[in-house]
Write a protein that holds these residues in place. Structure first.
Motif: not given
Length: 199
Positions: A133-141
């Motif tokens: 969530a604080l990596g590649l998925n941060g933008t999706n979050l």
């Protein structure tokens, strides 16, 4: 407020380690009077891990809700036009499903039910459980956090030392978050310490 008479969809995705924490929250919804409709992704039903057998989890959820689990996209489609939910919960929400949801991909029963709920202008509550969530998925979050009618169970880092990019919802706040979302409010604070005893 009471959830008596409210129709609540409950979507579960493949964060197997979180089921033990999530299932009691379904019971709380039922105890508060909600009519809960369980929905699962394909992996939830078919996967056996050290955290349990998929079919056993399904059986437990069906016993709590008194309803058969929706486990197909076709089965989830009626949540739009026919069975209109007052709220849709996805908990746990994996990083994989979060990425798909943020980018309008509807390839599972859970995401179809969520899409149908948003179509009707009703709240979708997300309980994240993802290592990135604080990596590649941060933008999706962030995309989901800024989307109308999407609400989050308060979340925080579950292990900032060994897994600094990981975020997990404080699932015990699920009932309170659902009630707030039905009133059009985000339960605050959103960012919390997942484990208060972290040093």
């Amino acid at each position: 407020m009471s959830l008596k008479g409210k129709k609540v969809g409950f979507g579960i995705t493949g964060s197997h380690c979180t089921y033990e924490e999530v299932v009691p929250q379904i019971q709380k919804l039922v105890d508060d009077g909600a009519d809960v409709y369980p929905v699962v992704t394909f992996t939830v039903k078919s996967t056996t891990t050290r955290f349990g057998v998929g079919e056993d989890w399904i059986k437990k959820i069906e016993e709590i809700t008194g309803r058969k689990t929706v486990d197909s996209i076709v089965g989830a489609e009626p949540f739009g036009p026919k069975v209109q939910l007052d709220c849709m919960v996805i908990a746990p929400l994996t990083g994989n499903s979060m990425s798909k949801f943020a980018n309008a991909q509807t390839d599972s029963p859970v995401l179809m039910a969520a899409k149908a709920t948003l179509r009707n202008g009703k709240p979708v509550v997300l309980g994240i459980s993802t290592n990135d969530a604080l990596g590649l998925n941060g933008t999706n979050l962030m995309r989901l956090m800024s989307t109308k009618n999407i609400y989050f169970i308060p979340f925080g880092q579950d292990d900032p030392v060994k897994k600094p990019n990981s975020l997990v919802a404080r699932m015990e706040s699920l009932l309170e978050t659902v009630k707030a979302s039905i009133e059009g409010k985000q339960l605050q604070p959103v960012l919390v310490e997942k484990y208060r005893d972290l040093q």
